[in-house]
Design a protein around this motif. Structure first.
Motif, short mmCIF file in Angstrom:
data_model
loop_
_atom_site.label_atom_id
_atom_site.label_comp_id
_atom_site.label_asym_id
_atom_site.label_seq_id
_atom_site.Cartn_x
_atom_site.Cartn_y
_atom_site.Cartn_z
N THR A 1 -6.70 -21.73 -1.29
CA THR A 1 -5.58 -22.67 -1.13
C THR A 1 -4.24 -22.04 -1.52
OG1 THR A 1 -5.86 -23.59 -3.33
CG2 THR A 1 -7.00 -24.72 -1.55
N ARG A 2 -4.28 -20.81 -2.00
CA ARG A 2 -3.00 -20.14 -2.30
C ARG A 2 -2.22 -19.98 -1.00
NH1 ARG A 2 -2.47 -20.76 -7.28
NH2 ARG A 2 -3.62 -19.56 -8.81
N ASP B 1 -0.36 -24.31 -10.32
CA ASP B 1 -1.62 -24.78 -10.92
C ASP B 1 -1.34 -25.80 -12.02
OD1 ASP B 1 -3.35 -22.94 -9.48
OD2 ASP B 1 -2.41 -21.39 -10.67
N GLN C 1 -18.27 -18.27 -14.48
CA GLN C 1 -18.10 -19.62 -13.93
C GLN C 1 -17.80 -20.61 -15.06
OE1 GLN C 1 -20.84 -17.55 -12.78
NE2 GLN C 1 -19.28 -16.94 -11.31
N ASP D 1 -23.37 -18.28 -11.21
CA ASP D 1 -23.58 -19.60 -10.64
C ASP D 1 -22.91 -19.66 -9.26
OD1 ASP D 1 -24.42 -22.53 -11.46
OD2 ASP D 1 -22.51 -22.69 -10.42
N LYS E 1 -1.05 -29.59 -4.90
CA LYS E 1 -2.41 -29.30 -4.42
C LYS E 1 -3.43 -30.25 -5.04
CE LYS E 1 -3.77 -25.40 -7.31
NZ LYS E 1 -3.92 -23.96 -7.31
N ARG F 1 -2.80 -33.73 -3.34
CA ARG F 1 -3.23 -33.61 -1.95
C ARG F 1 -4.76 -33.50 -1.83
NH1 ARG F 1 -1.68 -27.90 -0.18
NH2 ARG F 1 -3.60 -27.52 -1.30
N ASP F 2 -5.37 -32.70 -2.71
CA ASP F 2 -6.80 -32.41 -2.56
C ASP F 2 -7.69 -33.26 -3.44
OD1 ASP F 2 -5.91 -30.44 -0.86
OD2 ASP F 2 -6.25 -28.78 -2.25
N ILE G 1 -11.15 -23.67 -17.67
CA ILE G 1 -9.79 -23.74 -17.12
C ILE G 1 -9.61 -25.09 -16.40
CG2 ILE G 1 -8.25 -22.75 -15.35
CD1 ILE G 1 -8.50 -20.90 -17.72
N ASN G 2 -10.58 -25.41 -15.58
CA ASN G 2 -10.54 -26.66 -14.83
C ASN G 2 -10.60 -27.87 -15.76
OD1 ASN G 2 -10.78 -28.49 -12.68
ND2 ASN G 2 -13.00 -28.37 -12.77
N LYS H 1 -10.24 -22.06 -4.74
CA LYS H 1 -8.91 -22.07 -5.36
C LYS H 1 -8.04 -20.95 -4.78
CE LYS H 1 -9.94 -24.07 -9.86
NZ LYS H 1 -9.98 -23.78 -11.31
N ASN I 1 -22.80 -27.28 -16.06
CA ASN I 1 -22.32 -26.14 -15.27
C ASN I 1 -21.24 -26.54 -14.28
OD1 ASN I 1 -23.98 -24.36 -16.63
ND2 ASN I 1 -25.67 -24.67 -15.20
N THR I 2 -20.48 -27.54 -14.61
CA THR I 2 -19.30 -27.92 -13.85
C THR I 2 -18.49 -28.85 -14.74
OG1 THR I 2 -18.50 -28.76 -11.73
CG2 THR I 2 -20.32 -29.95 -12.73
N GLY J 1 -20.19 -22.53 -8.82
CA GLY J 1 -18.97 -22.21 -9.55
C GLY J 1 -18.20 -21.09 -8.84
N SER J 2 -18.94 -20.12 -8.29
CA SER J 2 -18.28 -19.03 -7.58
C SER J 2 -17.54 -19.57 -6.36
CB SER J 2 -19.30 -17.99 -7.13
OG SER J 2 -19.99 -17.46 -8.24
N GLU K 1 -14.14 -20.38 -15.76
CA GLU K 1 -13.42 -21.12 -14.72
C GLU K 1 -13.53 -22.62 -14.97
OE1 GLU K 1 -11.64 -19.28 -12.94
OE2 GLU K 1 -10.81 -20.97 -11.85
N LYS L 1 -15.88 -33.59 -12.22
CA LYS L 1 -16.36 -33.96 -10.89
C LYS L 1 -16.40 -35.50 -10.82
CE LYS L 1 -17.17 -30.15 -8.78
NZ LYS L 1 -16.18 -29.56 -9.71
N GLU M 1 -16.33 -22.50 -5.97
CA GLU M 1 -15.14 -23.25 -6.39
C GLU M 1 -13.98 -22.31 -6.73
OE1 GLU M 1 -16.03 -25.96 -9.54
OE2 GLU M 1 -17.30 -27.20 -8.27
N ARG M 2 -14.32 -21.21 -7.38
CA ARG M 2 -13.28 -20.23 -7.73
C ARG M 2 -12.62 -19.71 -6.45
NH1 ARG M 2 -9.36 -18.43 -9.08
NH2 ARG M 2 -8.87 -16.57 -10.26
#
Lengths: 307, 482
Positions: free
Chosen positions: A34-35, B332, B277, A21, B117, B120-121, B283-284, A31, B446-447, A24-25, B280, B450, A27-28
């Motif tokens: 921002t490190r 995180d 994804q 996707d 973060k 802030r974001d 995780i989010n 992240k 797929n997210t 999604g890529s 990820e 949001k 977004e990864r």
């Protein structure tokens, strides 16, 4: 690695590849971007990036003189600074392998040769084999081959697999990097498929681009390829190397790529045996940032040699 | 070749940008007023348990003063302004918030423990966007509801939670003011500071006195506000238990009520999903804001054919999650909001182990002081396990597998809650099929997590009723005359 000959139809393998996707890529990657990298960790990252460079010249106008100059720079990145590594390798056309080998004799720096009718790959297979053999016979440590993108896009996966496997055989002890030219492959799904295919066919490294086509080593493409490497590792325990090439010209981007490797693959990949940057102008930006970290001051580009 | 150790150094956001006062009073009628009882409570930084400030504890008499101020501002000033004039104030507030965004972000992180973060974001920019969005509606209310005649409700009592203090304030105050109401807002007791900073912003924006009143305190202050007879509208975001008490307190009154309560949202990965994804996204969904998110994707359902791979990938991903000082830009997962909440989470983690689920936590070094919890996965979880049924409100994920889409639909809907859900698949038809049958106020495809001011948010079942955000969010603060 050796080709997986138990597979006879690669569409079966490729159909098992999970889709990718794009959003999604991204977004990864955001992240990772921002490190915050500071202090000794940044210095370490800069040194690491320098040591991973394949210093490259791939031009029609390349001459032995140009190649020898580059080989000197490969060993002496910036003698005014202490504690710098050398680059990992130089990357040249097959005709320049002999020159580079002679210039780098008694160093640990590898000589990589692009091959298989780089960059377009539009030559008969026999010619590609001769191209590769020439480089190997002149002592190339690494072969950077291009795949036949046209055949891949036409769905002729067996052809692409066979081509990679055949070149791998010719390599002997040289390590094989397989260039996809992802800028011609359209989607991340295709990138994931071609990565899976090339790894199955025996690639030691997978590489994004020739540097001749844009876009080249974009973050989503690199992330997708790293994921394919991770999937293969999880399945087999076998490591495959990664080489983004083209478009990575700043230290900031290079460090973000290394952070991506750290998080997606792990620290085992953070050395030049498993990770390379294909770049010509990156080295000097890394050197400038390195000096900035040490001295607190940016120096003029004039203080860093261009070749 | 051996692997390289490459550890990120701490990268701390400076706190020089904020000046926290030793003591905060109540913000009533445009002024700082000491509580009549002269009682105060301590606000603590959950990251290191240090004392931040003394905060006024509002009692019923203070609440009454705030309500009187808001009523008077409504009758004499705010209801007489045109929508365009109200809009100007809202735009001004939004711009001031943007100008002070660094300060607000640092304050939010110090007070609540969330990673810098994220404040802030996410928190601060979204809060600003809510003010900008609703500022634009202030002079277009008739157009928003074509053919209907609308009017403000009057006085809105608003109670916000501790997980997104400034953002929830924005969700509530922006539409209330745009629609012409005045406000008495009570922030959660552990996170009052950004609301008090917002009061300063209202002063700086020249907002007429009494239009916004901020009364700090514990649950008793909120109860007094809810019970006040001169309140026209109550908006509450918080736990389902408190939501039920508020609903009971409103029986027999004509107070208009919206409740945004708890959740145990299902995140569903089908076998054809973009797996990396989706991982990820998981995780989010669960670790965003330490899992202190009402719509957190706390129940993961993975199709059995890909479950092993997904769990393997999740465990690996947890190794690169940084848990620690919320002011570190690389963090995180920050601090758990309060000691009490940490105890609740730890109780559920022990319960999960007792219930026979398999627990996984990555090895991570937690700071010696402060309230921290590592990201936690539970596999082999039964649908009937309490950890899969009850809201934990922390970084704890339960993972179950399923075989068919009908099965996962039943399991996902088998909950007293219905706030949000996530669906991960490469097939558009499956997204539409599932999202039309999942009993959830929001379904992300797929997210996950949001948010946008134009998009309504709210729940089914015990996750509450009423919508915040978008046009729907306007109607919660209006009466429809015909």
């Amino acid at each position: 690695m050796q080709p997986n000959t138990s597979l006879t139809d690669f569409s079966v393998l490729l159909n098992s590849v999970a889709p990718v996707d794009q959003i999604g890529s991204l977004e990864r990657i955001a992240k990772i971007q921002t490190r915050s990298l500071k202090g000794p960790a940044k210095l370490q990252g800069l040194r690491m990036a320098l040591s991973m460079i394949d210093l490259t010249t791939l031009e029609g106008k390349d001459t032995p003189g140009k190649v020898r100059q580059m080989c000197y720079k490969a060993q002496h990145l910036h003698d005014q600074a202490d504690g710098l590594p050398t680059v990992a390798a130089v990357c040249v056309f097959p005709t320049m392998v002999g020159v580079a080998k002679a210039a780098l004799a008694h160093t640990a720096i590898k000589v990589a040769a692009v091959s298989t009718a780089f960059p377009a790959g539009q030559a008969p297979f026999e010619v590609k084999k001769l191209d590769t053999l020439h480089a190997v016979e002149h002592g190339a440590d690494e072969i950077d081959m291009v795949i036949s993108r046209g055949r891949f896009l036409a769905g002729d996966y067996n052809f692409v697999f066979d081509e990679i496997a055949a070149i791998k055989e010719l390599c002997g002890s040289a390590r094989l990097k397989v260039i996809f030219e992802t800028g011609e492959l359209d989607s991340l799904d295709q990138v994931k498929r071609v990565s899976t295919l090339a790894i199955a066919a025996g690639a030691d490294f997978i590489k994004t681009s020739t540097g001749k086509i844009q876009p080249a080593a974009t973050f989503p493409v690199v992330l997708t390829m790293l994921t394919a490497i991770k999937d293969h590792y999880d399945k087999t325990g076998q490591m495959i190397g990664m080489k983004p090439a083209g478009g990575i010209s700043s230290a900031k981007i290079a460090l973000q790529h290394l952070l991506l490797v750290k998080e997606v693959l792990g620290e085992a990949w953070l050395n030049n045996e498993w990770y390379r940057f294909g770049a010509s102008s990156l080295a000097n930006d890394l050197l400038m940032q390195y000096q900035k970290q040490l001295t607190g001051k940016y120096q003029s580009a004039s203080y860093f040699s261009i070749d | 070749m051996s692997s390289t150790n490459w550890n990120l150094e701490p990268s701390l956001e400076s706190t020089a940008v904020v000046q926290i006062k030793a003591q905060y009073e109540l913000f009533i009628n445009g002024q700082w007023q000491a509580p009549l009882s002269k009682t105060y409570f301590d606000s603590v930084n959950p990251a290191d348990e240090s004392h931040l400030a003394k905060i006024a504890w509002a009692q019923a008499q203070d609440i009454d003063l705030a309500v009187q101020a808001a009523r008077s501002a409504y009758e004499n000033v705010w209801s007489k302004l045109s929508g365009a004039e109200r809009g100007k104030y809202l735009f001004r507030i939004a711009r001031l918030m943007q100008e002070k965004s660094r300060e607000l972000a640092v304050l939010e992180t110090l007070d609540g423990g969330k990673p810098i973060k994220e404040s802030r974001d996410v928190d601060v920019p979204l809060a600003c966007n809510h003010f900008f969005y609703y500022a634009g509606w202030a002079d277009k209310l008739q157009e928003a509801f074509a053919g209907r005649e609308v009017a403000a409700l009057g006085l809105a009592a608003q109670i916000t939670p501790w997980n997104f203090p400034l953002l929830m304030l924005a969700w509530k105050i922006a539409p209330a003011l745009a629609c012409g109401n005045t406000v008495v807002l009570k922030p959660a007791e552990t996170t009052s500071l950004t609301a008090l900073k917002f009061a300063e912003i209202c002063q700086e924006a020249g907002l007429p006195a009494g239009v916004v009143n901020i009364v700090t305190g514990y649950g008793d202050s909120g109860a007094a506000l809810v019970a006040h007879p001169d309140v026209n509208k109550i908006a509450f975001t918080g736990s389902t238990a408190v939501g039920k008490q508020i609903q009971k307190a409103c029986i027999g009154t004509d107070k208009k009520l919206t409740l945004e309560l708890g959740g145990k949202s299902a995140n569903i990965i089908l076998e054809d999903a973009p797996i990396d994804q989706a991982v990820e996204g998981v995780i989010n969904a669960i670790f965003f804001n330490q899992g202190h998110v009402c719509c957190a994707g706390s129940r993961l359902y993975v199709q059995e054919s890909i479950a092993t791979r997904v769990i393997e990938k999740l465990k690996f991903r947890l190794q690169s999650i940084y848990v620690g000082n919320p002011l570190d830009k690389n963090t995180d997962i920050g601090a758990i909001n309060s000691k009490k909440q940490l105890e609740t989470i730890e109780r559920y983690i022990s319960l999960g182990v007792e219930e026979g689920a398999e627990m996984y936590q990555p090895s991570c070094h937690l700071p010696a002081k402060g309230y921290y919890c590592p990201p936690t996965l539970f596999t082999d979880v039964a649908q009937s396990a309490r950890i899969a049924q009850e809201e934990i409100f922390g970084p704890v994920l339960t993972i179950q597998t399923f075989r068919t889409i009908d099965e996962v639909l039943q399991k996902a809907n088998n909950s007293p809650y219905g706030l949000a859900a996530g669906v991960w698949t490469d097939k558009g038809a499956r997204i539409f099929g599932l999202s039309s049958q999942l009993q959830a106020g929001v379904v992300w495809a797929n997210t996950y997590n949001k948010f946008d001011p134009a998009s309504p948010f709210g729940g089914y079942k015990e996750s509450g009723f009423g919508r915040e955000g978008g046009l729907h969010g306007l109607s919660a603060y209006l009466k429809f005359i015909n």
